[in-house]
Design a protein around this motif. Structure first.
Motif, short mmCIF file in Angstrom:
data_model
loop_
_atom_site.label_atom_id
_atom_site.label_comp_id
_atom_site.label_asym_id
_atom_site.label_seq_id
_atom_site.Cartn_x
_atom_site.Cartn_y
_atom_site.Cartn_z
N THR A 57 -9.00 -6.70 -1.16
CA THR A 57 -7.65 -6.64 -0.61
C THR A 57 -7.75 -7.02 0.86
O THR A 57 -8.62 -6.51 1.58
CB THR A 57 -7.06 -5.22 -0.77
OG1 THR A 57 -7.07 -4.90 -2.17
CG2 THR A 57 -5.65 -5.15 -0.26
N ALA A 112 -7.44 -13.75 1.78
CA ALA A 112 -7.40 -13.59 0.33
C ALA A 112 -7.70 -14.92 -0.37
O ALA A 112 -8.41 -14.95 -1.39
CB ALA A 112 -6.04 -13.05 -0.10
N TYR A 156 -12.31 -7.93 -9.45
CA TYR A 156 -11.61 -7.63 -8.21
C TYR A 156 -12.40 -8.22 -7.06
O TYR A 156 -13.59 -7.95 -6.89
CB TYR A 156 -11.48 -6.11 -8.07
CG TYR A 156 -10.92 -5.65 -6.77
CD1 TYR A 156 -9.57 -5.79 -6.47
CD2 TYR A 156 -11.74 -5.05 -5.81
CE1 TYR A 156 -9.06 -5.36 -5.27
CE2 TYR A 156 -11.24 -4.61 -4.62
CZ TYR A 156 -9.89 -4.76 -4.34
OH TYR A 156 -9.38 -4.33 -3.15
N ARG A 200 -0.27 -6.17 1.74
CA ARG A 200 -1.63 -6.70 1.72
C ARG A 200 -1.71 -7.75 0.61
O ARG A 200 -0.86 -7.83 -0.26
CB ARG A 200 -2.65 -5.60 1.44
CG ARG A 200 -2.70 -4.49 2.46
CD ARG A 200 -3.43 -4.95 3.71
NE ARG A 200 -3.62 -3.85 4.64
CZ ARG A 200 -2.81 -3.59 5.66
NH1 ARG A 200 -1.74 -4.34 5.85
NH2 ARG A 200 -3.05 -2.60 6.47
N ARG A 233 -4.05 -9.09 -2.52
CA ARG A 233 -5.15 -8.76 -3.43
C ARG A 233 -5.64 -10.05 -4.07
O ARG A 233 -4.85 -10.85 -4.55
CB ARG A 233 -4.69 -7.80 -4.50
CG ARG A 233 -5.80 -7.49 -5.51
CD ARG A 233 -5.36 -6.57 -6.61
NE ARG A 233 -5.06 -5.27 -6.04
CZ ARG A 233 -4.15 -4.44 -6.51
NH1 ARG A 233 -3.43 -4.77 -7.56
NH2 ARG A 233 -3.95 -3.27 -5.95
N THR A 291 0.84 -1.19 0.00
CA THR A 291 0.00 0.00 0.00
C THR A 291 0.89 1.24 0.00
O THR A 291 2.10 1.15 0.14
CB THR A 291 -0.91 0.02 1.25
OG1 THR A 291 -0.08 0.09 2.41
CG2 THR A 291 -1.79 -1.21 1.29
#
Length: 156
Positions: A124, A131, A121, A108, A110, A102
């Motif tokens: 995150t 995830a 998408y 993080r 994704r 970030t």
């Protein structure tokens, strides 16, 4: 030197020996069934490790593509592509889950999924487990309908 002139080895016909040597083996000028000329060491001809000028591999690839696009295709989605493993360079080891940084420098995870060329998408997350869970849910939502249709198509 054994004379291979005129002998057929799979798709290759040995024509003439050349002055060139590979690993002390005579390199032969060969004519492939497709019409291409190629040069192959005698041991590779005799043991069958080289069977063509490369056209056999191209033909096998074309046959595979035809199979994928006709028999394993549901609404434009090629089902084996959905079931592929993650690439070797994937840092998380999970298909569709990537490690990102970030703006603050925090790491993080994704989660994404692609269907019919469109990237979806999925979110995150702070942990890899979250995830992965999102990716699995995405597979159920986006991939399973196509997999089910293929199975039904095969059973009919």
């Amino acid at each position: 030197m054994e004379d291979l002139s005129g002998r057929k080895f799979n798709r290759l016909k040995a024509l003439n020996p050349t002055p060139e040597r590979k690993s002390r083996k005579v390199v032969w000028e060969c004519l492939c069934d497709c019409g291409e000329t190629t040069y192959v060491a005698s041991d590779k001809l005799k043991n069958g490790s080289i069977k063509s000028c490369g056209c056999q591999r191209r033909d096998a690839g074309k046959t595979l593509q035809k199979t994928l696009h006709s028999e394993m295709n549901v609404d434009g989605v090629i089902i084996p592509y959905l079931k592929r493993k993650a690439r070797k360079d994937n840092k998380t080891g999970v298909k569709g889950v990537s490690l990102i940084k970030t703006r603050s420098g925090a790491e993080r995870y994704r989660s994404t999924i692609t269907v019919k060329g469109k990237l979806h998408y999925l979110g995150t997350y702070e942990t890899l487990a979250q995830a992965i869970s999102a990716r699995k849910a995405g597979e159920k939502k986006y991939h399973d309908p196509y997999i089910t249709k293929l199975e039904e198509k095969e059973n009919d």
